[in-house]
Design an enzyme around this catalytic site. Structure first.
Site, PDB file in Angstrom:
ATOM      1  N   HIS A 162      39.712  30.059  40.793  1.00  0.00           N
ATOM      2  CA  HIS A 162      39.119  31.582  40.552  1.00  0.00           C
ATOM      3  C   HIS A 162      40.771  31.801  39.869  1.00  0.00           C
ATOM      4  CE1 HIS A 162      40.868  35.340  42.416  1.00  0.00           C
ATOM      5  NE2 HIS A 162      41.533  34.856  42.968  1.00  0.00           N
ATOM      6  N   HIS A 208      45.524  39.739  41.280  1.00  0.00           N
ATOM      7  CA  HIS A 208      44.268  39.810  41.128  1.00  0.00           C
ATOM      8  C   HIS A 208      42.974  40.012  41.427  1.00  0.00           C
ATOM      9  CE1 HIS A 208      43.766  37.437  44.631  1.00  0.00           C
ATOM     10  NE2 HIS A 208      44.100  38.013  45.262  1.00  0.00           N
ATOM     11  N   CYS A 262      37.155  38.053  39.076  1.00  0.00           N
ATOM     12  CA  CYS A 262      38.530  37.532  38.704  1.00  0.00           C
ATOM     13  C   CYS A 262      39.041  37.383  36.929  1.00  0.00           C
ATOM     14  CB  CYS A 262      38.784  36.409  39.191  1.00  0.00           C
ATOM     15  SG  CYS A 262      38.169  34.810  39.210  1.00  0.00           S
TER      16      CYS A 262
END
Length: 341
Positions: free
Chosen positions: A305, A317, A257
């Site tokens: 994240h 993402h 990420c």
């Protein structure tokens, strides 16, 4: 007088019934004790696998942090060691110069006791004996003071390098632990997936493919960009839709990420930190209503994240292991805040 009659013995039929009942109880009890646990349903497996992947991503960001610390320490140690090497050369030159002066005095018979003291003792020790300084020329005093300063500087740099080497060893150990933790979580998740039937695994694969198709159908990029850099970063990230997630990866062929977001902003000419936790503090924080395209979006309470806001309530993402870079609803994860670079 007490009776001494023998107690009545149970009949053979009654003994047989009791024995059979006891045996049946033992068998049933044994079967209950050794019965295999109920096989988890596909939904339960998916829930456990998703949880393990989330835990793996948490460990991944810690792994990334340790890796970045290792790189930083290695650079700092290299710089210190270079400085020490150059400093030692400078110190040797200073010593050679004053040694040549002493040799000249010796040949001319004019070497004084203070110079003899210098040649046979450490300059620090010598300079502490201030009573001898009046026997030296100003140039000699300056040379000895410079040598003393250089020695102290080198000692400090060597100590700093030694401390950083110890820190580097600890960081490498932490890095290894986090790598093993990530791998263990992923292996456990794979073991759970392998427990499903082929048909159940096919259904899950179809669900993932459907999510990818839905992502491809989303327009993304609705609304103005947060900044010129954000627009460029988002455009770069869009070119990576469909690229697989891989822990610790920073592109260009796979990403985790924070690897995707740091790579995208790097393509826009802006350096941002490597990990999601560090990226959370890299700019101005935003509420959901303030988000614009290309802004960073931080998820989960521990900030493990990150993605790029895509407009229209979507985030672009790299989700987790087993998925590809894609669009997804911002509401699918616990939103914390946005960051404008």
């Amino acid at each position: 007088m007490a009776s001494h009659r023998r107690p009545k013995q149970p009949s053979r039929a009654r003994v047989t019934v009791l024995t059979t009942a006891a045996a049946a109880a033992v068998v049933l009890g044994g079967n209950a004790a050794h019965a295999a646990p109920a096989k988890p349903s596909k939904g339960e497996v998916k829930e456990k696998v998703d949880k393990l992947h989330e835990e793996a991503e948490q460990a991944t960001e810690k792994y990334n942090g340790a890796k970045e610390k290792q790189k930083k320490l290695e650079k700092e140690i290299d710089a210190l060691q270079d400085n020490v090497a150059r400093g030692q050369e400078d110190l040797n030159e200073l010593r050679d110069a004053i040694g040549m002066a002493a040799a000249a005095q010796y040949r001319s018979g004019t070497i004084d006791s203070s110079m003899q003291l210098f040649l046979s003792a450490d300059p620090d020790d010598y300079l502490d004996k201030a009573s001898t300084l009046d026997q030296l020329s100003n140039q000699q005093v300056e040379s000895l003071a410079e040598i003393q300063d250089k020695q102290r500087e080198l000692a400090q740099q060597r100590q700093e390098a030694s401390t950083k080497l110890d820190d580097l060893a600890e960081t490498r150990e932490e890095l290894g632990k986090k790598r093993k933790e990530v791998q263990a979580k992923l292996a456990e998740a794979q073991k759970l997936l392998n427990s499903l039937t082929a048909a159940e695994r096919a259904e899950m694969a179809q669900e993932e493919a459907k999510a990818a198709q839905e992502s491809a159908s989303l327009a993304g990029g609705g609304g103005p960009a947060g900044s010129g850099f954000a627009a460029s970063a988002f455009a770069a990230a869009q070119t990576k839709i469909g690229v697989p997630y891989s822990y610790g990866a920073t592109g260009p062929n796979s990403f985790d990420c924070s690897g995707l977001t740091s790579w995208a902003y790097g393509e826009a000419g802006v350096h941002i930190p490597r990990t999601s936790q560090a990226q959370a503090n890299a700019g101005t924080r935003l509420s959901m209503s303030q988000l614009k395209v290309g802004d960073l979006v931080i998820f989960y309470s521990d900030l493990h994240h990150v993605g790029l806001y895509a407009g229209n309530g979507q985030v672009l993402h790299a989700p987790r292991t087993g998925t590809n870079v894609r669009y997804e609803s911002i509401n699918n994860m616990p939103f914390q805040f946005g960051v404008r670079i």
